[in-house]
Design an enzyme around this catalytic site. Structure first.
Site, PDB file in Angstrom:
ATOM      1  CB  CYS A 113     -31.430 -79.336 -65.062  1.00 15.53           C
ATOM      2  SG  CYS A 113     -30.873 -77.658 -65.267  1.00 15.53           S
ATOM      3  CG  HIS A 251     -35.392 -79.983 -65.451  1.00 20.78           C
ATOM      4  ND1 HIS A 251     -35.079 -78.946 -64.424  1.00 20.78           N
ATOM      5  CD2 HIS A 251     -34.804 -79.248 -66.396  1.00 20.78           C
ATOM      6  CE1 HIS A 251     -34.213 -77.997 -64.940  1.00 20.78           C
ATOM      7  NE2 HIS A 251     -34.168 -78.096 -66.212  1.00 20.78           N
ATOM      8  CG  ASN A 281     -34.226 -74.493 -65.350  1.00 22.38           C
ATOM      9  OD1 ASN A 281     -33.993 -75.233 -64.107  1.00 22.38           O
ATOM     10  ND2 ASN A 281     -34.075 -74.770 -66.442  1.00 22.38           N
TER      11      ASN A 281
END
Length: 345
Positions: A113, A251, A281
């Site tokens: 990520c 993030h 996400n």
């Protein structure tokens, strides 16, 4: 040395909207619980015929259009992903093919990520001597989730975000970057099967080893223990005061966690930008998707200091400070997916 900065942004989120009510039963929770714990209301899922390269190519097309550039102007294609189309070739090679950037190099970056911030740092080095780079974060996590695992199934969606990186006026662009790996914590996040250590097999599938797994509590502790310090150190290294930061684009891991994190950071003038409520996400795509959303909304002015902060499996951390150089997008500027871009060719 030429200053290097972001010239434009672009993103693509699949059309299919998946609400909490749709995924909650299999995970053994209800829709309200998901929103209360994560701040997520819905996410997007790719269509069966779409792969990561397809999403990435559309985001790249949009970033190029916004920059007023053609695929022939692209010297490097750097794709950050942990859900590639195939183990090989690189997804970036497929994106290069899909958009027609025939003179460009193509390479993947896998820092999970945090991959987009790593890819941005790599691309900055590639264009130091001139040229343009497409930096793309793209992931399709819906393909590697165990729908019964409430630790992961409720958190993730699919998407892609891109920026064009190139020369900018002196004093603008990327100011500083800090990247750091914490390999001792590599067990917090991962997909066990499918690599050289545990090749895919009937047994690995039956045991669910091909699914994404995460220690949520451990990840939260990692974020709280390392992200504030990494941001503070990046500011010290660049000589910028915390008050100079106008925007924080993190993030998009968990909306509740991010709001709590934002309150602990000493960034008094920074607007916290979130898209996790509607996109969840999206892995390496989450930072560029959120950056594009903020840019298209007119929230970022030329000269603003923007802080990108990402963390992901490995465990990896990436922080980038940049002085915003992308001009406001023209009204109505958009590009629909080209024929063939929604499926592999």
């Amino acid at each position: 040395m030429t200053d290097i900065g972001i010239l434009s942004t672009g993103s693509y989120l699949p059309d299919r909207v998946v609400t909490n009510a749709e995924i909650a039963p299999a995970a053994g929770v209800d829709a309200a619980w998901i929103e209360r714990k994560t701040g997520i209301r819905e996410r997007r899922h790719a269509e069966p015929g779409q792969a990561t390269s397809n999403l990435a190519a559309i985001a790249a097309d949009r970033a190029l259009l916004a920059a007023g550039l053609s695929p022939d102007d692209v010297d490097h294609v750097v794709v950050a992903t942990s859900t590639p189309d195939h183990p090989q070739p690189a997804t970036a090679s497929l994106v290069q093919h899909l958009i027609g950037a025939r003179s460009a190099s193509a390479v993947d970056v896998n820092a999970v990520c945090s991959g987009f911030v790593y890819a941005l740092a790599m691309a900055r080095g590639l264009v130091r001597d001139g040229g343009h780079a497409l930096v793309i974060g793209a992931d399709i996590y819906s393909r590697i989730l165990d729908v019964r695992d409430r630790k992961t199934a409720i958190l993730f969606g699919d998407g892609a975000g891109a920026v064009v990186l190139g020369p900018v006026p002196a004093g603008g662009g990327v100011i500083g970057t800090r990247l750091r790996g914490h390999g001792d914590d590599h067990r917090l996040i991962g997909v066990r099967a499918g690599g050289s250590r545990l090749p895919a097999s009937v047994r690995s599938v039956l045991d669910g080893e091909h699914f994404f797994r995460m220690d949520g509590r451990g990840v939260r502790e990692f974020v709280n223990g390392h992200v504030p310090a990494a941001i503070a150190q990046t500011l010290r290294e660049t000589g910028l005061p915390a008050a100079a930061v106008g925007h924080l684009v993190p993030h998009q891991a968990n909306g509740v966690m991010l709001r709590e994190l934002g309150e602990t950071l000493d960034l008094p003038n920074a607007a916290l930008h979130l898209t996790v409520d509607r996109y969840a996400n999206t892995g390496a795509a989450s930072v560029p998707v959120t950056l594009d959303a903020a840019h298209r909304a007119g929230a970022l002015d030329v000269g603003d200091v923007v802080l990108l902060a990402a963390f992901g499996g490995g465990m990896n951390l990436g922080v980038t400070l940049c002085r915003w150089t992308a001009t406001p997008p023209r009204a109505g500027l958009d590009v629909r997916p080209r024929a063939g871009a929604l499926s592999h060719r």
